[in-house]
Design a protein around this motif. Structure first.
Motif, mmCIF file in Angstrom:
data_model
loop_
_atom_site.group_PDB
_atom_site.id
_atom_site.type_symbol
_atom_site.label_atom_id
_atom_site.label_comp_id
_atom_site.label_asym_id
_atom_site.label_seq_id
_atom_site.Cartn_x
_atom_site.Cartn_y
_atom_site.Cartn_z
ATOM 1 N N GLU A 45 4.812 10.058 -12.685
ATOM 2 C CA GLU A 45 3.563 9.294 -12.691
ATOM 3 C C GLU A 45 2.494 9.996 -13.538
ATOM 4 O OE1 GLU A 45 1.947 8.968 -8.736
ATOM 5 O OE2 GLU A 45 1.394 6.882 -9.103
ATOM 6 N N ASN A 46 2.517 11.313 -13.528
ATOM 7 C CA ASN A 46 1.494 12.063 -14.260
ATOM 8 C C ASN A 46 1.977 12.534 -15.633
ATOM 9 O OD1 ASN A 46 -0.984 12.331 -12.411
ATOM 10 N ND2 ASN A 46 0.751 12.696 -11.062
ATOM 11 N N GLY A 47 3.143 12.025 -16.044
ATOM 12 C CA GLY A 47 3.606 12.240 -17.414
ATOM 13 C C GLY A 47 4.191 13.613 -17.700
ATOM 14 N N PHE A 48 4.551 14.379 -16.671
ATOM 15 C CA PHE A 48 5.129 15.703 -16.936
ATOM 16 C C PHE A 48 6.629 15.619 -17.220
ATOM 17 C CE2 PHE A 48 1.341 16.794 -14.406
ATOM 18 C CZ PHE A 48 0.713 17.602 -15.342
ATOM 19 N N ILE A 49 7.301 14.637 -16.647
ATOM 20 C CA ILE A 49 8.710 14.418 -16.976
ATOM 21 C C ILE A 49 8.898 12.924 -17.261
ATOM 22 C CG2 ILE A 49 9.622 16.381 -15.630
ATOM 23 C CD1 ILE A 49 10.418 14.414 -13.432
ATOM 24 N N GLU A 50 9.990 12.631 -17.963
ATOM 25 C CA GLU A 50 10.272 11.238 -18.290
ATOM 26 C C GLU A 50 11.109 10.600 -17.190
ATOM 27 O OE1 GLU A 50 11.824 10.624 -22.196
ATOM 28 O OE2 GLU A 50 10.430 12.074 -23.073
ATOM 29 N N GLY A 51 10.983 9.284 -17.087
ATOM 30 C CA GLY A 51 11.825 8.576 -16.118
ATOM 31 C C GLY A 51 11.089 7.393 -15.534
ATOM 32 N N GLU A 52 11.856 6.518 -14.931
ATOM 33 C CA GLU A 52 11.255 5.304 -14.371
ATOM 34 C C GLU A 52 10.637 5.592 -13.006
ATOM 35 O OE1 GLU A 52 14.093 2.176 -14.136
ATOM 36 O OE2 GLU A 52 13.924 1.727 -16.276
ATOM 37 N N PHE A 53 9.538 4.922 -12.753
ATOM 38 C CA PHE A 53 8.950 5.004 -11.411
ATOM 39 C C PHE A 53 8.235 3.690 -11.128
ATOM 40 C CE2 PHE A 53 4.468 5.443 -12.515
ATOM 41 C CZ PHE A 53 4.550 5.823 -13.844
ATOM 42 N N THR A 54 8.080 3.407 -9.865
ATOM 43 C CA THR A 54 7.390 2.173 -9.486
ATOM 44 C C THR A 54 5.908 2.459 -9.361
ATOM 45 O OG1 THR A 54 9.323 1.678 -8.177
ATOM 46 C CG2 THR A 54 7.418 0.284 -7.797
ATOM 47 N N LYS A 55 5.114 1.723 -10.138
ATOM 48 C CA LYS A 55 3.670 1.928 -10.044
ATOM 49 C C LYS A 55 3.163 1.219 -8.786
ATOM 50 C CE LYS A 55 -0.388 1.610 -13.047
ATOM 51 N NZ LYS A 55 -1.116 2.665 -12.405
ATOM 52 N N LEU A 56 2.407 1.936 -7.976
ATOM 53 C CA LEU A 56 1.942 1.344 -6.720
ATOM 54 C C LEU A 56 0.717 0.474 -6.965
ATOM 55 C CD1 LEU A 56 2.230 4.404 -4.299
ATOM 56 C CD2 LEU A 56 3.937 2.666 -4.842
ATOM 57 N N GLU A 57 0.672 -0.631 -6.236
ATOM 58 C CA GLU A 57 -0.521 -1.480 -6.297
ATOM 59 C C GLU A 57 -1.664 -0.747 -5.569
ATOM 60 O OE1 GLU A 57 0.701 -4.539 -2.836
ATOM 61 O OE2 GLU A 57 2.311 -3.612 -3.974
ATOM 62 N N ASP A 58 -2.919 -1.122 -5.862
ATOM 63 C CA ASP A 58 -4.041 -0.544 -5.116
ATOM 64 C C ASP A 58 -4.027 -1.103 -3.693
ATOM 65 O OD1 ASP A 58 -4.933 0.859 -7.286
ATOM 66 O OD2 ASP A 58 -6.329 -0.708 -7.931
ATOM 67 N N PHE A 59 -4.632 -0.374 -2.769
ATOM 68 C CA PHE A 59 -4.803 -0.930 -1.426
ATOM 69 C C PHE A 59 -5.812 -2.072 -1.495
ATOM 70 C CE2 PHE A 59 -3.263 3.240 -0.003
ATOM 71 C CZ PHE A 59 -2.414 2.848 1.030
ATOM 72 N N GLU A 73 -9.474 1.740 13.513
ATOM 73 C CA GLU A 73 -10.450 0.636 13.528
ATOM 74 C C GLU A 73 -10.090 -0.428 12.501
ATOM 75 O OE1 GLU A 73 -14.589 1.280 15.499
ATOM 76 O OE2 GLU A 73 -14.622 1.505 13.322
ATOM 77 N N SER A 74 -9.908 0.017 11.255
ATOM 78 C CA SER A 74 -9.564 -0.957 10.225
ATOM 79 C C SER A 74 -8.441 -0.404 9.366
ATOM 80 C CB SER A 74 -10.795 -1.292 9.385
ATOM 81 O OG SER A 74 -11.333 -0.122 8.837
ATOM 82 N N VAL A 75 -7.832 -1.292 8.599
ATOM 83 C CA VAL A 75 -6.602 -0.905 7.887
ATOM 84 C C VAL A 75 -6.363 -1.824 6.695
ATOM 85 C CG1 VAL A 75 -5.123 -2.381 9.330
ATOM 86 C CG2 VAL A 75 -4.130 -0.355 8.250
ATOM 87 N N SER A 76 -5.668 -1.304 5.703
ATOM 88 C CA SER A 76 -5.072 -2.155 4.677
ATOM 89 C C SER A 76 -3.691 -1.590 4.388
ATOM 90 C CB SER A 76 -5.938 -2.214 3.425
ATOM 91 O OG SER A 76 -6.053 -0.938 2.867
ATOM 92 N N GLN A 77 -2.860 -2.363 3.739
ATOM 93 C CA GLN A 77 -1.496 -1.893 3.506
ATOM 94 C C GLN A 77 -0.995 -2.298 2.133
ATOM 95 O OE1 GLN A 77 0.040 -4.386 6.857
ATOM 96 N NE2 GLN A 77 1.745 -4.734 5.443
ATOM 97 N N ARG A 78 0.003 -1.551 1.656
ATOM 98 C CA ARG A 78 0.635 -1.898 0.393
ATOM 99 C C ARG A 78 2.117 -1.550 0.472
ATOM 100 N NH1 ARG A 78 -1.688 2.812 -3.701
ATOM 101 N NH2 ARG A 78 -0.805 4.607 -2.588
#
Ligand SMILES: Cc1cc2nc3c(=O)[nH]c(=O)nc-3n(C[C@H](O)[C@H](O)[C@H](O)COP(=O)(O)O)c2cc1C
Length: 265
Positions: free
Chosen positions: A167-181, A210-215
């Motif tokens: 995700e931070n570009g230090f190694i190559e490879g596929e990853f799933t980009k997470l949606e924002d909460f 008290e409150s929550v969101s999910q992804r």
């Protein structure tokens, strides 16, 4: 969405140093995973007089040092920082920030212009607060995104570090980009039960969702809870000052128990 980190031009490989302090071995385990994945050099920061007592003895010694404004002496680092482009700097969280031997190192070393990737292990959290302190301490260093993991979740570091490095570009490879909460909503009973199951038995976190969101995350769901502390009478053992609302990240992997991944105070 699947992303592939790849570079078409061949740039020279940066020189990586993984530099860490550990008292009980957790941060060392994370350091060694980074070292192996990046083919990096590795070195440890060591206190001249080690914090070698049990947990309570360490709390007492470092609590006293904090009160007196004393930082521990450290042994000289054997690697030459000037030889490296990127420093992965690892530490356990003590009292909400990097452990004192790392504070000593930061007092002695100028990291101006270096890429610094902080990583840490903790009982409940402290990545954000320690990175904030690190930025204040070394304002001319190029502090990158950091990685933090609970001591109770070290079994997860292989997958998490793989993802972090891609995700931070230090190694190559596929990853799933997470949606924002998405925006939070009041927690339902079912969601509050997930929170309770995740923090069950963790003495420092006696709070109510008290409150929550999910992804969606690969293999499961991640929740971001806002929780409020319960009255102190319910928690006579916790020798902590009263806390305000906290953010608690909880992961539920398919077919597994909820676990909290970090608390942000
Ligand atoms: C003196 C002391 C203070 C600590 N303070 C915190 C803290 O403020 N927050 C937290 O989440 N964990 C805290 N911990 C737990 C450590 O961060 C955790 O056990 C860590 O994984 C230890 O890493 P190590 O094995 O590399 O030494 C503390 C531990 C000690 C010994």
């Amino acid at each position: 969405m699947i992303f592939a980190a790849s570079c078409t031009e061949k740039k020279p490989e940066p020189k990586y140093l993984v530099l860490y302090y550990t008292q009980t071995g957790n941060t060392k385990a994370v350091a060694e995973e980074f070292q192996a994945r990046l083919n990096a050099d590795i070195d440890a920061i060591e206190a001249t007089v080690p914090y070698d007592g049990d947990f309570q003895a360490t709390i007492e010694r470092s609590g006293k040092e904090r009160e007196e404004g004393i930082l521990p002496e450290i042994k000289p680092i054997t690697r030459n920082i000037a030889d490296y482009d990127v420093i992965f700097l690892g530490y356990p969280i003590w009292f909400g920030t990097y452990a004192p031997p790392v504070a000593t190192f930061l007092n002695q070393t100028d990291l101006s212009g270096k890429k610094v990737v902080p990583f840490c292990t903790f009982g409940s959290g402290g990545l954000d607060s320690s990175v904030k302190d690190l930025k204040a301490k070394q304002p001319t260093a190029d502090i990158q995104n950091g990685y933090g993991v609970r001591a109770a979740r070290l079994s997860r570091i292989k997958d998490e570090i793989d993802r972090f490095l891609k995700e931070n570009g230090f190694i190559e490879g596929e990853f799933t980009k997470l949606e924002d909460f998405p925006q939070q909503h009041p927690a339902t009973e079912e969601e509050a039960a997930i929170f309770d199951a995740a923090v069950n038995g963790y003495p420092m976190l006696n709070a109510k969702a008290e409150s929550v969101s999910q992804r969606t995350i690969p293999g499961g769901t991640e929740y971001l809870f806002t929780a409020v502390p319960l009255p102190r009478e319910d928690n006579p053992d916790a020798k902590l000052p009263p806390m305000g609302p906290v953010k608690v990240y909880v992961t539920v992997l398919d077919g597994q128990q909820p676990e909290f991944t970090q608390v942000i105070r």
